[in-house]
Write a protein that holds these residues in place. Structure first.
Motif, PDB file in Angstrom:
ATOM      1  N   SER A 109       0.841  -1.187   0.000  1.00 51.14           N
ATOM      2  CA  SER A 109       0.000   0.000   0.000  1.00 51.14           C
ATOM      3  C   SER A 109       0.878   1.239   0.000  1.00 51.14           C
ATOM      4  CB  SER A 109      -0.906  -0.012   1.235  1.00 51.14           C
ATOM      5  OG  SER A 109      -1.762   1.102   1.228  1.00 51.14           O
ATOM      6  N   VAL A 110       0.645   2.123  -0.948  1.00 53.14           N
ATOM      7  CA  VAL A 110       1.449   3.341  -1.064  1.00 53.14           C
ATOM      8  C   VAL A 110       0.525   4.508  -1.370  1.00 53.14           C
ATOM      9  CG1 VAL A 110       3.536   2.131  -1.835  1.00 53.14           C
ATOM     10  CG2 VAL A 110       1.890   2.967  -3.531  1.00 53.14           C
ATOM     11  N   PRO A 111       0.959   5.732  -1.096  1.00 47.70           N
ATOM     12  CA  PRO A 111       0.175   6.910  -1.464  1.00 47.70           C
ATOM     13  C   PRO A 111       0.364   7.220  -2.944  1.00 47.70           C
ATOM     14  CG  PRO A 111       2.169   7.597  -0.394  1.00 47.70           C
ATOM     15  CD  PRO A 111       2.153   6.096  -0.310  1.00 47.70           C
ATOM     16  N   PRO A 112      -0.521   8.030  -3.495  1.00 47.99           N
ATOM     17  CA  PRO A 112      -0.327   8.457  -4.897  1.00 47.99           C
ATOM     18  C   PRO A 112       1.041   9.096  -5.076  1.00 47.99           C
ATOM     19  CG  PRO A 112      -2.523   9.040  -4.147  1.00 47.99           C
ATOM     20  CD  PRO A 112      -1.787   8.531  -2.941  1.00 47.99           C
ATOM     21  N   GLY A 113       1.667   8.770  -6.196  1.00 44.04           N
ATOM     22  CA  GLY A 113       3.023   9.248  -6.451  1.00 44.04           C
ATOM     23  C   GLY A 113       4.113   8.321  -5.953  1.00 44.04           C
ATOM     24  N   GLY A 114       3.727   7.306  -5.208  1.00 47.06           N
ATOM     25  CA  GLY A 114       4.706   6.366  -4.667  1.00 47.06           C
ATOM     26  C   GLY A 114       5.187   5.352  -5.686  1.00 47.06           C
ATOM     27  N   SER A 115       6.081   4.472  -5.226  1.00 49.10           N
ATOM     28  CA  SER A 115       6.688   3.475  -6.097  1.00 49.10           C
ATOM     29  C   SER A 115       6.650   2.104  -5.442  1.00 49.10           C
ATOM     30  CB  SER A 115       8.151   3.834  -6.388  1.00 49.10           C
ATOM     31  OG  SER A 115       8.259   5.054  -7.085  1.00 49.10           O
ATOM     32  N   LEU A 116       6.583   1.088  -6.274  1.00 50.35           N
ATOM     33  CA  LEU A 116       6.708  -0.296  -5.844  1.00 50.35           C
ATOM     34  C   LEU A 116       7.429  -1.066  -6.935  1.00 50.35           C
ATOM     35  CD1 LEU A 116       3.134  -1.123  -4.460  1.00 50.35           C
ATOM     36  CD2 LEU A 116       5.221  -1.007  -3.106  1.00 50.35           C
ATOM     37  N   ARG A 117       8.119  -2.130  -6.527  1.00 46.59           N
ATOM     38  CA  ARG A 117       8.697  -3.040  -7.504  1.00 46.59           C
ATOM     39  C   ARG A 117       8.158  -4.435  -7.265  1.00 46.59           C
ATOM     40  NH1 ARG A 117      14.799  -5.144  -9.049  1.00 46.59           N
ATOM     41  NH2 ARG A 117      14.542  -6.362  -7.136  1.00 46.59           N
TER      42      ARG A 117
ATOM     43  N   GLY B 299       6.023   5.349 -19.427  1.00 43.97           N
ATOM     44  CA  GLY B 299       6.655   6.481 -18.764  1.00 43.97           C
ATOM     45  C   GLY B 299       6.621   6.387 -17.249  1.00 43.97           C
ATOM     46  N   ARG B 300       5.813   5.471 -16.710  1.00 38.04           N
ATOM     47  CA  ARG B 300       5.735   5.286 -15.254  1.00 38.04           C
ATOM     48  C   ARG B 300       6.205   3.890 -14.840  1.00 38.04           C
ATOM     49  NH1 ARG B 300       0.963   5.295 -12.728  1.00 38.04           N
ATOM     50  NH2 ARG B 300      -0.242   4.514 -14.510  1.00 38.04           N
ATOM     51  N   PHE B 301       5.886   2.894 -15.613  1.00 39.45           N
ATOM     52  CA  PHE B 301       6.242   1.508 -15.293  1.00 39.45           C
ATOM     53  C   PHE B 301       7.355   1.036 -16.223  1.00 39.45           C
ATOM     54  CE2 PHE B 301       1.850  -0.059 -13.554  1.00 39.45           C
ATOM     55  CZ  PHE B 301       1.789   1.047 -12.723  1.00 39.45           C
ATOM     56  N   THR B 302       8.167   0.145 -15.706  1.00 42.34           N
ATOM     57  CA  THR B 302       9.223  -0.487 -16.493  1.00 42.34           C
ATOM     58  C   THR B 302       9.209  -1.984 -16.204  1.00 42.34           C
ATOM     59  OG1 THR B 302      10.607   1.496 -16.310  1.00 42.34           O
ATOM     60  CG2 THR B 302      11.685  -0.541 -17.005  1.00 42.34           C
ATOM     61  N   ILE B 303       9.275  -2.775 -17.257  1.00 46.26           N
ATOM     62  CA  ILE B 303       9.380  -4.224 -17.087  1.00 46.26           C
ATOM     63  C   ILE B 303      10.790  -4.650 -17.478  1.00 46.26           C
ATOM     64  CG2 ILE B 303       8.455  -4.695 -19.398  1.00 46.26           C
ATOM     65  CD1 ILE B 303       7.161  -7.240 -18.198  1.00 46.26           C
ATOM     66  N   SER B 304      11.353  -5.555 -16.691  1.00 45.21           N
ATOM     67  CA  SER B 304      12.704  -6.026 -16.961  1.00 45.21           C
ATOM     68  C   SER B 304      12.813  -7.468 -16.490  1.00 45.21           C
ATOM     69  CB  SER B 304      13.734  -5.152 -16.255  1.00 45.21           C
ATOM     70  OG  SER B 304      13.551  -5.198 -14.847  1.00 45.21           O
TER      71      SER B 304
ATOM     72  N   LYS C 191      18.289 -15.100 -12.295  1.00 40.91           N
ATOM     73  CA  LYS C 191      17.389 -15.354 -11.165  1.00 40.91           C
ATOM     74  C   LYS C 191      16.022 -15.872 -11.613  1.00 40.91           C
ATOM     75  CE  LYS C 191      19.617 -11.789  -8.364  1.00 40.91           C
ATOM     76  NZ  LYS C 191      19.457 -10.529  -7.608  1.00 40.91           N
ATOM     77  N   ASN C 192      15.864 -16.128 -12.900  1.00 44.40           N
ATOM     78  CA  ASN C 192      14.558 -16.558 -13.440  1.00 44.40           C
ATOM     79  C   ASN C 192      13.472 -15.555 -13.046  1.00 44.40           C
ATOM     80  OD1 ASN C 192      15.998 -18.855 -14.165  1.00 44.40           O
ATOM     81  ND2 ASN C 192      15.179 -20.095 -12.505  1.00 44.40           N
ATOM     82  N   ALA C 193      13.818 -14.283 -13.092  1.00 41.56           N
ATOM     83  CA  ALA C 193      12.937 -13.255 -12.546  1.00 41.56           C
ATOM     84  C   ALA C 193      12.504 -12.247 -13.599  1.00 41.56           C
ATOM     85  CB  ALA C 193      13.637 -12.517 -11.415  1.00 41.56           C
ATOM     86  N   VAL C 194      11.299 -11.772 -13.427  1.00 41.98           N
ATOM     87  CA  VAL C 194      10.784 -10.639 -14.199  1.00 41.98           C
ATOM     88  C   VAL C 194      10.252  -9.623 -13.203  1.00 41.98           C
ATOM     89  CG1 VAL C 194       9.049  -9.856 -15.857  1.00 41.98           C
ATOM     90  CG2 VAL C 194      10.234 -12.027 -16.224  1.00 41.98           C
ATOM     91  N   TYR C 195      10.599  -8.368 -13.423  1.00 45.17           N
ATOM     92  CA  TYR C 195      10.240  -7.310 -12.488  1.00 45.17           C
ATOM     93  C   TYR C 195       9.321  -6.288 -13.159  1.00 45.17           C
ATOM     94  CZ  TYR C 195      14.366  -9.234 -10.218  1.00 45.17           C
ATOM     95  OH  TYR C 195      15.281 -10.078  -9.646  1.00 45.17           O
ATOM     96  N   LEU C 196       8.509  -5.667 -12.337  1.00 47.88           N
ATOM     97  CA  LEU C 196       7.697  -4.539 -12.775  1.00 47.88           C
ATOM     98  C   LEU C 196       7.962  -3.391 -11.812  1.00 47.88           C
ATOM     99  CD1 LEU C 196       5.596  -3.639 -14.902  1.00 47.88           C
ATOM    100  CD2 LEU C 196       3.836  -4.121 -13.176  1.00 47.88           C
ATOM    101  N   GLN C 197       8.732  -2.423 -12.279  1.00 45.48           N
ATOM    102  CA  GLN C 197       8.995  -1.225 -11.495  1.00 45.48           C
ATOM    103  C   GLN C 197       7.878  -0.235 -11.777  1.00 45.48           C
ATOM    104  OE1 GLN C 197      11.544  -0.465  -9.225  1.00 45.48           O
ATOM    105  NE2 GLN C 197      10.294   1.350  -8.839  1.00 45.48           N
ATOM    106  N   MET C 198       7.192   0.159 -10.721  1.00 51.85           N
ATOM    107  CA  MET C 198       6.055   1.053 -10.869  1.00 51.85           C
ATOM    108  C   MET C 198       6.329   2.349 -10.128  1.00 51.85           C
ATOM    109  SD  MET C 198       2.925  -1.682 -10.390  1.00 51.85           S
ATOM    110  CE  MET C 198       3.245  -1.887  -8.644  1.00 51.85           C
ATOM    111  N   ASN C 199       6.426   3.433 -10.866  1.00 53.93           N
ATOM    112  CA  ASN C 199       6.660   4.757 -10.302  1.00 53.93           C
ATOM    113  C   ASN C 199       5.446   5.645 -10.553  1.00 53.93           C
ATOM    114  OD1 ASN C 199       9.314   3.930  -9.632  1.00 53.93           O
ATOM    115  ND2 ASN C 199      10.071   4.604 -11.640  1.00 53.93           N
ATOM    116  N   SER C 200       5.394   6.750  -9.833  1.00 55.69           N
ATOM    117  CA  SER C 200       4.295   7.719 -10.006  1.00 55.69           C
ATOM    118  C   SER C 200       2.936   7.021  -9.980  1.00 55.69           C
ATOM    119  CB  SER C 200       4.474   8.494 -11.315  1.00 55.69           C
ATOM    120  OG  SER C 200       5.713   9.160 -11.345  1.00 55.69           O
ATOM    121  N   LEU C 201       2.757   6.171  -8.992  1.00 55.70           N
ATOM    122  CA  LEU C 201       1.532   5.388  -8.927  1.00 55.70           C
ATOM    123  C   LEU C 201       0.304   6.263  -8.732  1.00 55.70           C
ATOM    124  CD1 LEU C 201       2.925   2.373  -6.928  1.00 55.70           C
ATOM    125  CD2 LEU C 201       1.651   2.190  -9.069  1.00 55.70           C
TER     126      LEU C 201
END
Length: 121
Positions: free
Chosen positions: A11-19, A65-70, A75-85
């Motif tokens: 849970s984050v406020p608007p404008g926050g980030s999560l990965r 412009g807000r999210f990035t997938i990598s 690590k057999n991993a896929v990430y979703l970086q979410m900014n400016s939520l």
């Protein structure tokens, strides 16, 4: 049988980030597309972002412009970086693979269990 395990929601406020992280139990997934989807109550799961085995990405217009997938193949991993939520990003997020070069419309989809993302003030 590939298993996908998501983590990183919260849970984050608007404008926050999560990965968000999606870890596969089988390295085979590294050769194929993995997508992040999200779902809100009463609605279907919608594709948010996808990355294929060569690292080519595509993002849904509302998150560009807000999210990035990598991915990290070590690590057999896929990430979703979410900014400016935004509040409208609130949903359960799932990762999915079809062990193909696409994630839509396959006969044998592999889904993770989902991770809740809540954006609220």
């Amino acid at each position: 049988q590939v298993q996908l395990v998501e983590s990183g929601g919260g849970s984050v406020p608007p404008g926050g980030s999560l990965r968000l992280s999606c870890i596969a139990t089988d390295a085979t997934v590294n050769y194929y597309a993995v997508g992040w989807y999200r779902q809100t109550p009463g609605k279907e799961r919608d594709l948010v972002a996808v990355i294929n085995g060569r690292g080519i990405t595509n993002l849904e217009p509302s998150v560009r412009g807000r999210f990035t997938i990598s991915r990290d193949k070590t690590k057999n991993a896929v990430y979703l970086q979410m900014n400016s939520l935004k509040i409208e990003d609130t949903a359960v997020y799932y990762c999915k693979t079809c062990l193909q070069d696409y994630t839509a419309g396959c006969d044998t989809p592999y889904w993770g269990q989902g991770t809740q993302v809540t954006v609220s003030s």
